[in-house]
Design a protein around this motif. Structure first.
Motif, mmCIF file in Angstrom:
data_model
loop_
_atom_site.group_PDB
_atom_site.id
_atom_site.type_symbol
_atom_site.label_atom_id
_atom_site.label_comp_id
_atom_site.label_asym_id
_atom_site.label_seq_id
_atom_site.Cartn_x
_atom_site.Cartn_y
_atom_site.Cartn_z
ATOM 1 N N PRO A 1 0.833 -1.212 0.000
ATOM 2 C CA PRO A 1 0.000 0.000 0.000
ATOM 3 C C PRO A 1 0.865 1.259 0.000
ATOM 4 C CG PRO A 1 -0.785 -1.577 1.636
ATOM 5 C CD PRO A 1 0.541 -2.088 1.160
ATOM 6 N N GLY B 1 -1.044 4.998 4.378
ATOM 7 C CA GLY B 1 -1.159 4.383 5.683
ATOM 8 C C GLY B 1 0.111 3.684 6.110
ATOM 9 N N ASP C 1 0.214 0.264 6.893
ATOM 10 C CA ASP C 1 0.139 -1.189 6.741
ATOM 11 C C ASP C 1 1.145 -1.598 5.668
ATOM 12 O OD1 ASP C 1 -0.504 -3.862 6.367
ATOM 13 O OD2 ASP C 1 -2.652 -3.527 6.658
ATOM 14 N N SER D 1 0.353 -6.241 -0.818
ATOM 15 C CA SER D 1 -0.936 -5.965 -1.408
ATOM 16 C C SER D 1 -1.522 -7.214 -2.057
ATOM 17 C CB SER D 1 -0.808 -4.871 -2.471
ATOM 18 O OG SER D 1 -0.657 -3.599 -1.900
ATOM 19 N N GLU E 1 -5.704 -2.608 4.768
ATOM 20 C CA GLU E 1 -6.029 -1.341 4.123
ATOM 21 C C GLU E 1 -5.149 -1.219 2.880
ATOM 22 O OE1 GLU E 1 -5.777 1.809 6.975
ATOM 23 O OE2 GLU E 1 -7.681 1.242 7.882
ATOM 24 N N ASP E 2 -5.769 -1.520 1.736
ATOM 25 C CA ASP E 2 -5.014 -1.766 0.507
ATOM 26 C C ASP E 2 -5.653 -0.966 -0.630
ATOM 27 O OD1 ASP E 2 -3.183 -2.866 -1.198
ATOM 28 O OD2 ASP E 2 -3.921 -4.917 -1.063
ATOM 29 N N PRO E 3 -5.278 0.296 -0.824
ATOM 30 C CA PRO E 3 -5.956 1.134 -1.813
ATOM 31 C C PRO E 3 -5.689 0.681 -3.246
ATOM 32 C CG PRO E 3 -4.010 2.249 -0.961
ATOM 33 C CD PRO E 3 -4.195 1.008 -0.130
ATOM 34 N N THR F 1 -9.638 4.442 -2.421
ATOM 35 C CA THR F 1 -10.503 3.901 -1.377
ATOM 36 C C THR F 1 -9.893 2.630 -0.790
ATOM 37 O OG1 THR F 1 -11.766 2.787 -3.093
ATOM 38 C CG2 THR F 1 -12.587 4.909 -2.329
ATOM 39 N N LEU F 2 -10.401 2.211 0.364
ATOM 40 C CA LEU F 2 -9.790 1.122 1.116
ATOM 41 C C LEU F 2 -10.703 -0.089 1.260
ATOM 42 C CD1 LEU F 2 -8.091 3.219 3.941
ATOM 43 C CD2 LEU F 2 -7.034 2.310 1.853
ATOM 44 N N GLU F 3 -11.756 -0.177 0.469
ATOM 45 C CA GLU F 3 -12.625 -1.353 0.518
ATOM 46 C C GLU F 3 -11.937 -2.539 -0.147
ATOM 47 O OE1 GLU F 3 -15.037 -0.957 2.337
ATOM 48 O OE2 GLU F 3 -15.574 1.164 2.254
ATOM 49 N N ARG F 4 -12.538 -3.728 -0.014
ATOM 50 C CA ARG F 4 -11.978 -4.929 -0.647
ATOM 51 C C ARG F 4 -12.458 -4.975 -2.099
ATOM 52 N NH1 ARG F 4 -13.280 -6.177 4.536
ATOM 53 N NH2 ARG F 4 -11.736 -7.269 5.818
#
Length: 498
Positions: A306, A309, A311, A315, A349-351, A374-377
């Motif tokens: 990522p 952030g 994390d 990814s 949290e993987d944009p 965004t950080l959704e899956r």
């Protein structure tokens, strides 16, 4: 490094970075791809025009939720707007691909499912009929996660490839329980008993493409190492010989956690280069006389951790798509990202990535500044011009979170859009190559069906032109015939008819 040096010769256009605006609220309702472990993968979309107004609609897989069809009501060049479409309740859908199966001039849908797959025949005005039985297309209760199609020489109907994931009936699964894949060829009365492709290594993407420009498409299969565990690799199947290529053909055995495939000619050698998404490093491969060569780390395309952030875990890449989002004449790469579910070894949290092509042949991350980090899956996605303004917009399907809709509002350069048509069969000329010639040289795009992660787009071929105000194009049709060079409309659509 030779590949990068070739790309350095391509001039680019300096302009402000790409910008997108969130239009998800302009969908008639939120759409979520949901479900248990059988929907950890999948979650695709099909973007295509089903009512003939040249503005593409969106079909979105729902997993355990119903799939949705959103009809495009956007004013041309205005804000994106969609209305609900008519669709029977279909659950278990992992993804879909649009293509004109029966060559009647209307786009159909190949719908992949956890369960029997479906072929929906387009009837016009965004209406569909289940033609699965009518076309003799039968399949067992499998878990399908990959698709591609091509027209083989002399065939009136397309050859369909279905990639299957884990064999849900295997009591020793899911690990080392990858299912076999299937090839459907049509006979006089529709599709016949499919050919099994063994071994299968848990396919998550397939693409028929003339990768070597030999005049015939091969089928590339990208496989998930998480479930084949050992002994598996990326595969290439040659249809007319009915076999997988191996080291004697120059096919190197590469083992990755393969999720998605995208192809485009980045180095202007008329041969497609390939982006493969994976857990960890994404793998960009350039074509060369010696075969596919892995891009160096300095190309900026690995997108392995990522960029936002703290994390720092690897990814997880899913859908990949090439497209010139700023119309500067250089291909860009979108990659949908997201943890499988709660895998502790991968970033939570993987944009998503938006890798912008640079004049020196490298790529620079722009998703954050473009507004789409965004950080959704995320799972499946599509880059397509949804409002006819010549800029590629973005659709992203998320697992257990609402689908995203992004309007491209970039200060972009000029563009040319090219549509192909020929007499039946294969009216959309799948397998054709379009060459665009301007004062900077020649670029090529291939019309394909497949690739990505369970997501397909049927749209005119899009070329960014930057500051150029003229160009011409020709078509290498699927049977090898070559058209004359024809001037194309700048900032408009040109239809090249056979």
């Amino acid at each position: 490094m030779k590949t990068l040096l070739l790309i350095c010769l391509i001039p680019g256009m300096a302009m402000a970075g790409p910008q997108f605006q969130d239009r998800a609220a302009h969908l008639p309702e939120p759409h979520v791809y949901g479900g248990g472990w059988e929907h950890f993968v999948g979650g695709g979309t099909a973007v295509f025009d089903c009512n003939g107004d040249a503005l593409p609609e969106i079909f979105a897989a729902g997993g355990e939720n119903p799939a949705h069809l959103f009809v495009n009501t956007s004013p041309r060049g205005g804000d994106l707007e969609f209305a609900p479409g008519e669709l029977p309740v279909i659950t278990g859908v992992t993804g879909a691909y649009p293509l004109d199966i029966d060559s009647d001039g209307l786009l159909d849908l190949a719908v992949l499912r956890v369960g029997p797959n479906m072929l929906l025949r387009g009837l016009g005005n965004c209406r569909f009929k289940d033609a699965t039985a009518d076309w003799g297309f039968t399949q067992a209760d499998q878990w399908s996660t990959a698709f591609s199609a091509t027209w083989e020489p002399g065939q009136a109907w397309p050859t369909l490839a279905i990639g299957n994931y884990v064999d849900r009936a295997d009591p020793d699964g899911p690990f080392e329980a990858c299912d076999h894949n299937l090839i459907y060829r049509a006979g006089a009365d529709g599709y016949t008993t499919p050919l099994r492709l063994d071994p299968g290594f848990c396919a998550l993407s397939m693409l028929f493409s003339d990768f070597s420009r030999r005049g015939r498409a091969d089928l590339r299969i990208s496989n998930d190492r998480h479930y084949y565990v050992r002994g598996g690799y990326e595969q290439m199947w040659r249809p007319e010989q009915g076999r997988f290529l191996d080291e004697t053909d120059g096919w190197a055995r590469v083992s990755i956690w393969g999720m998605g495939i995208a192809s485009a000619d980045l180095n202007r050698d008329s041969t497609p280069d390939v982006m493969l998404t994976s857990m960890g490093d994404q793998l960009l491969q350039f074509s060369s006389p010696e075969g596919l060569q892995n891009a160096p780390y300095t190309a900026g395309a690995t997108a392995h951790r990522p960029y936002l952030g703290d994390d720092g875990r690897p990814s997880t890449g899913w859908h990949a798509a090439f497209g010139d989002v700023d119309n500067d004449g250089l291909a860009d790469i979108f990659i949908a990202k997201g943890n499988v579910d709660q895998m502790p070894g991968s970033a939570m949290e993987d944009p998503n990535n938006l890798l912008i092509g640079q004049p020196d042949g490298t790529f620079a991350e722009a998703a954050d500044s473009a507004g789409i980090a965004t950080l959704e899956r995320a799972r499946g996605a599509a880059l397509a011009d949804l409002n006819g303004d010549g800029r590629l917009d973005l659709v992203v399907v998320n697992r257990r979170a609402p689908m995203e809709l992004w309007q491209n509002v970039s200060a972009a350069g000029n563009y040319a859009v090219i549509e192909l048509e020929q007499p039946a069969p294969n009216r959309r000329a799948v397998g054709a190559w379009v060459e665009l010639r301007d004062r900077n040289g020649v670029r090529t795009l291939e019309r394909t069906v497949g690739g990505g992660h369970v997501s397909g787009t049927a749209a005119p071929l899009h070329f960014g032109l930057g500051e150029l105000d003229s160009a011409e194009a020709r078509v290498i049709w699927p049977d090898g015939d070559v058209s004359d060079w024809t001037p194309v409309a700048v900032n408009g659509l040109t239809t090249l008819s056979r």
